[in-house]
Design a protein around this motif. Structure first.
Motif, PDB file in Angstrom:
ATOM      1  N   TYR A 183     -30.235   5.696  11.926  1.00 43.97           N
ATOM      2  CA  TYR A 183     -29.558   5.845  13.203  1.00 43.97           C
ATOM      3  C   TYR A 183     -30.183   4.940  14.264  1.00 43.97           C
ATOM      4  O   TYR A 183     -29.474   4.267  15.029  1.00 43.97           O
ATOM      5  CB  TYR A 183     -29.617   7.307  13.659  1.00 43.97           C
ATOM      6  CG  TYR A 183     -28.971   7.556  14.997  1.00 43.97           C
ATOM      7  CD1 TYR A 183     -27.588   7.629  15.126  1.00 43.97           C
ATOM      8  CD2 TYR A 183     -29.750   7.725  16.147  1.00 43.97           C
ATOM      9  CE1 TYR A 183     -26.986   7.854  16.356  1.00 43.97           C
ATOM     10  CE2 TYR A 183     -29.159   7.956  17.376  1.00 43.97           C
ATOM     11  CZ  TYR A 183     -27.776   8.026  17.479  1.00 43.97           C
ATOM     12  OH  TYR A 183     -27.191   8.239  18.698  1.00 43.97           O
ATOM     13  N   ALA A 186     -29.503   1.251  13.549  1.00 42.89           N
ATOM     14  CA  ALA A 186     -28.115   0.854  13.796  1.00 42.89           C
ATOM     15  C   ALA A 186     -27.892   0.385  15.232  1.00 42.89           C
ATOM     16  O   ALA A 186     -26.879  -0.269  15.520  1.00 42.89           O
ATOM     17  CB  ALA A 186     -27.175   2.016  13.476  1.00 42.89           C
ATOM     18  N   GLU A 187     -28.812   0.672  16.123  1.00 42.68           N
ATOM     19  CA  GLU A 187     -28.690   0.197  17.500  1.00 42.68           C
ATOM     20  C   GLU A 187     -28.977  -1.298  17.610  1.00 42.68           C
ATOM     21  O   GLU A 187     -28.547  -1.941  18.573  1.00 42.68           O
ATOM     22  CB  GLU A 187     -29.648   0.973  18.399  1.00 42.68           C
ATOM     23  CG  GLU A 187     -29.330   2.461  18.523  1.00 42.68           C
ATOM     24  CD  GLU A 187     -30.274   3.184  19.458  1.00 42.68           C
ATOM     25  OE1 GLU A 187     -31.214   2.520  19.968  1.00 42.68           O
ATOM     26  OE2 GLU A 187     -30.075   4.381  19.703  1.00 42.68           O
ATOM     27  N   GLU A 190     -27.202  -4.186  11.506  1.00 42.20           N
ATOM     28  CA  GLU A 190     -26.082  -3.671  10.719  1.00 42.20           C
ATOM     29  C   GLU A 190     -26.671  -2.892   9.547  1.00 42.20           C
ATOM     30  O   GLU A 190     -27.350  -3.461   8.697  1.00 42.20           O
ATOM     31  CB  GLU A 190     -25.203  -4.815  10.220  1.00 42.20           C
ATOM     32  CG  GLU A 190     -23.965  -4.351   9.474  1.00 42.20           C
ATOM     33  CD  GLU A 190     -23.132  -5.484   8.918  1.00 42.20           C
ATOM     34  OE1 GLU A 190     -22.183  -5.194   8.161  1.00 42.20           O
ATOM     35  OE2 GLU A 190     -23.449  -6.651   9.211  1.00 42.20           O
ATOM     36  N   THR A 192     -26.468   0.163   6.438  1.00 38.08           N
ATOM     37  CA  THR A 192     -25.727   1.013   5.506  1.00 38.08           C
ATOM     38  C   THR A 192     -26.713   1.909   4.771  1.00 38.08           C
ATOM     39  O   THR A 192     -27.754   1.435   4.298  1.00 38.08           O
ATOM     40  CB  THR A 192     -24.954   0.184   4.469  1.00 38.08           C
ATOM     41  OG1 THR A 192     -24.004  -0.645   5.142  1.00 38.08           O
ATOM     42  CG2 THR A 192     -24.212   1.082   3.488  1.00 38.08           C
ATOM     43  N   TYR A 243     -25.691  12.366  14.811  1.00 35.67           N
ATOM     44  CA  TYR A 243     -25.530  11.723  13.509  1.00 35.67           C
ATOM     45  C   TYR A 243     -24.093  11.816  13.001  1.00 35.67           C
ATOM     46  O   TYR A 243     -23.547  10.851  12.456  1.00 35.67           O
ATOM     47  CB  TYR A 243     -26.479  12.329  12.481  1.00 35.67           C
ATOM     48  CG  TYR A 243     -27.944  12.199  12.833  1.00 35.67           C
ATOM     49  CD1 TYR A 243     -28.413  11.132  13.606  1.00 35.67           C
ATOM     50  CD2 TYR A 243     -28.876  13.143  12.406  1.00 35.67           C
ATOM     51  CE1 TYR A 243     -29.744  11.013  13.930  1.00 35.67           C
ATOM     52  CE2 TYR A 243     -30.227  13.031  12.730  1.00 35.67           C
ATOM     53  CZ  TYR A 243     -30.646  11.969  13.490  1.00 35.67           C
ATOM     54  OH  TYR A 243     -31.973  11.853  13.807  1.00 35.67           O
ATOM     55  N   ARG A 245     -21.359  11.966  14.663  1.00 40.16           N
ATOM     56  CA  ARG A 245     -20.527  11.008  15.401  1.00 40.16           C
ATOM     57  C   ARG A 245     -20.762   9.587  14.911  1.00 40.16           C
ATOM     58  O   ARG A 245     -19.822   8.795  14.780  1.00 40.16           O
ATOM     59  CB  ARG A 245     -20.813  11.107  16.902  1.00 40.16           C
ATOM     60  CG  ARG A 245     -20.258  12.358  17.566  1.00 40.16           C
ATOM     61  CD  ARG A 245     -20.180  12.184  19.076  1.00 40.16           C
ATOM     62  NE  ARG A 245     -21.475  11.886  19.666  1.00 40.16           N
ATOM     63  CZ  ARG A 245     -22.321  12.809  20.106  1.00 40.16           C
ATOM     64  NH1 ARG A 245     -22.019  14.098  19.987  1.00 40.16           N
ATOM     65  NH2 ARG A 245     -23.479  12.464  20.636  1.00 40.16           N
ATOM     66  N   ALA A 246     -22.020   9.257  14.639  1.00 45.19           N
ATOM     67  CA  ALA A 246     -22.343   7.904  14.171  1.00 45.19           C
ATOM     68  C   ALA A 246     -21.710   7.621  12.814  1.00 45.19           C
ATOM     69  O   ALA A 246     -21.268   6.497  12.545  1.00 45.19           O
ATOM     70  CB  ALA A 246     -23.855   7.719  14.102  1.00 45.19           C
ATOM     71  N   ASP A 249     -17.754   7.275  13.454  1.00 44.54           N
ATOM     72  CA  ASP A 249     -17.268   6.051  14.112  1.00 44.54           C
ATOM     73  C   ASP A 249     -17.722   4.773  13.407  1.00 44.54           C
ATOM     74  O   ASP A 249     -17.438   3.664  13.866  1.00 44.54           O
ATOM     75  CB  ASP A 249     -17.669   6.021  15.589  1.00 44.54           C
ATOM     76  CG  ASP A 249     -19.178   5.919  15.815  1.00 44.54           C
ATOM     77  OD1 ASP A 249     -19.911   5.508  14.904  1.00 44.54           O
ATOM     78  OD2 ASP A 249     -19.630   6.259  16.937  1.00 44.54           O
ATOM     79  N   THR A 251     -20.740   3.619  12.996  1.00 44.86           N
ATOM     80  CA  THR A 251     -22.018   3.051  13.434  1.00 44.86           C
ATOM     81  C   THR A 251     -23.047   3.149  12.319  1.00 44.86           C
ATOM     82  O   THR A 251     -23.836   2.221  12.088  1.00 44.86           O
ATOM     83  CB  THR A 251     -22.540   3.783  14.682  1.00 44.86           C
ATOM     84  OG1 THR A 251     -21.570   3.676  15.717  1.00 44.86           O
ATOM     85  CG2 THR A 251     -23.860   3.201  15.143  1.00 44.86           C
ATOM     86  N   LEU A 252     -23.039   4.279  11.627  1.00 45.13           N
ATOM     87  CA  LEU A 252     -23.946   4.496  10.498  1.00 45.13           C
ATOM     88  C   LEU A 252     -23.084   4.723   9.258  1.00 45.13           C
ATOM     89  O   LEU A 252     -22.503   5.788   9.087  1.00 45.13           O
ATOM     90  CB  LEU A 252     -24.852   5.702  10.761  1.00 45.13           C
ATOM     91  CG  LEU A 252     -25.934   5.994   9.721  1.00 45.13           C
ATOM     92  CD1 LEU A 252     -26.873   4.803   9.572  1.00 45.13           C
ATOM     93  CD2 LEU A 252     -26.727   7.232  10.104  1.00 45.13           C
ATOM     94  N   ARG A 253     -22.996   3.681   8.443  1.00 41.70           N
ATOM     95  CA  ARG A 253     -22.159   3.761   7.251  1.00 41.70           C
ATOM     96  C   ARG A 253     -22.956   4.245   6.050  1.00 41.70           C
ATOM     97  O   ARG A 253     -24.167   4.055   5.969  1.00 41.70           O
ATOM     98  CB  ARG A 253     -21.548   2.397   6.937  1.00 41.70           C
ATOM     99  CG  ARG A 253     -20.554   1.899   7.990  1.00 41.70           C
ATOM    100  CD  ARG A 253     -20.045   0.526   7.620  1.00 41.70           C
ATOM    101  NE  ARG A 253     -21.123  -0.463   7.669  1.00 41.70           N
ATOM    102  CZ  ARG A 253     -21.050  -1.670   7.099  1.00 41.70           C
ATOM    103  NH1 ARG A 253     -19.976  -2.017   6.417  1.00 41.70           N
ATOM    104  NH2 ARG A 253     -22.055  -2.523   7.203  1.00 41.70           N
TER     105      ARG A 253
END
Length: 360
Positions: A183, A186-187, A190, A192, A243, A245-246, A249, A251-253
């Motif tokens: 998390y 990811a800010e 990129e 995964t 987490y 939400r991330a 959306d 952001t965190l795949r």
């Protein structure tokens, strides 16, 4: 305090070793704590910069010393280090002999107990031994790792996201550390998550209260591991509300585990290849018990042969801090003291001559 017997030697001066020292002194025996590092704080000083406990302070204290600050705040790594060093001072005042910079290299059994050997050649006779030396990173075997040209590290070496800014990162794992580190990465990068099982998120608060309130008051913390394995599928990740939400959306795949590393990239389960700059493995830890290898107390994988922390091979040898040793909370600040009371009660009886007293 009984000074007629050899001391109980506790290997490791982190939370498990300190919990053991308190229980040993309470049982009227003499604890000698041997800590390899220069601080009685276990592995906590070496964890990543942003680490916070998943349990609030009110559920993160050990017996005899409340965790300072707001009971509902989630302590940072450095707060835990300071707390453990305060706890070490407390148990030292109660009679524990804590020796820093003393690494144990071997333990051998003798008729009267054990002999614990340090890396400086010192030998200590012990009437009982507590193996509370924490854990070492579990390094997974990844196909193609030898030829991988990117960065490949266990998260034990991770400190903060600065070095990964603008890079493509794959993080192996689906537990708390994988998600928390993923998390924050990811800010700036990129990211995964790659895992064999989907991430299973559990809200940090239920019905307005921290989930640890329910774990304690309902008795969940006391459920044995054998039952939990049947009742709870996979690892649970505490979600403070960000987490999920991330993940939703993007952001965190998360993708199913890749099949191999390939040069400068990974081969995903669908056969596609992708360049990555770094692969971090959040694959957990295993007990750090190399000093027991020659004793015959471990299985072929180096895991302790035990029942709830009591050695199945050597009376007088006990373990603390093993994940799921007796419960979900066994290797946590809130759970280790209960395990310490359990194993030290048996150890005290053994070291106190319970068998000989009956003429057996």
């Amino acid at each position: 305090m009984d000074s007629t017997t050899s001391p109980i030697v506790i290997i490791g001066g982190g939370q498990s070793g300190l919990a053991a020292a308190r229980a040993v002194t309470a049982a009227g025996l003499r604890p000698v704590v041997l800590e390899a590092s220069g601080r009685a704080a276990g592995s906590w000083p070496d964890y990543y910069d942003s680490l916070t406990l998943f349990s609030p302070a009110r559920y993160s204290a050990m017996p005899g010393l409340p965790f300072p600050g707001d009971p509902d705040h989630y302590p940072h790594r450095d707060e835990v280090v300071a707390y453990l060093e305060q706890y070490a001072a407390l148990v030292a005042e109660q009679g524990a002999d804590i020796r820093l910079n003393t690494r144990v290299t071997a333990v051998r059994a003798e008729r009267a107990g054990f002999v614990v050997q340090g890396d400086g050649g010192e030998e200590i006779a012990a009437s009982g031994v507590v193996a509370a030396s924490g854990a070492r990173p579990l390094i997974p075997s990844l196909p193609g790792a030898d030829a991988f040209t990117g960065e490949l590290e266990h998260v034990a070496a991770y400190r903060n996201p600065k070095a990964y800014a603008g890079r493509r990162v794959v993080l192996v794992g689906a537990g708390n550390s994988a998600v928390q580190i993923g998390y924050e990465l990811a800010e700036v990068a990129e990211v995964t998550l790659a895992s064999r099982q989907p991430v299973r998120l559990m809200p940090s608060r239920l019905h307005g209260l921290d989930v640890h309130h329910w774990a304690v008051t309902t008795g969940f913390d006391r459920l044995p591991p054998a039952w939990l394995a049947r009742l709870v599928a996979g690892r649970l990740v505490n979600d403070p509300g960000v987490y999920a939400r991330a993940v939703q959306d993007g952001t965190l795949r998360r993708r199913p585990m890749f099949t191999a590393l390939d040069g400068d990239g990974v081969i995903w389960d669908d056969g596609t290849s992708e360049h990555v700059d770094a692969v971090l493995t959040a694959t957990g830890y295993v007990p750090n018990l190399d000093y027991l290898a020659d004793l015959g107390a471990l299985d072929e994988a180096g895991m302790p042969l035990h029942d709830g922390g009591l050695s199945l091979t050597h009376p007088g040898l006990v373990y603390l801090g093993v994940e799921f040793q007796r419960s979900y909370a066994s290797n946590t600040l809130r759970g280790v003291a209960a395990d310490a009371d359990h194993v030290i009660a048996a150890l005290a009886a053994y070291a106190g001559g319970a068998v000989a007293a009956l003429g057996l």
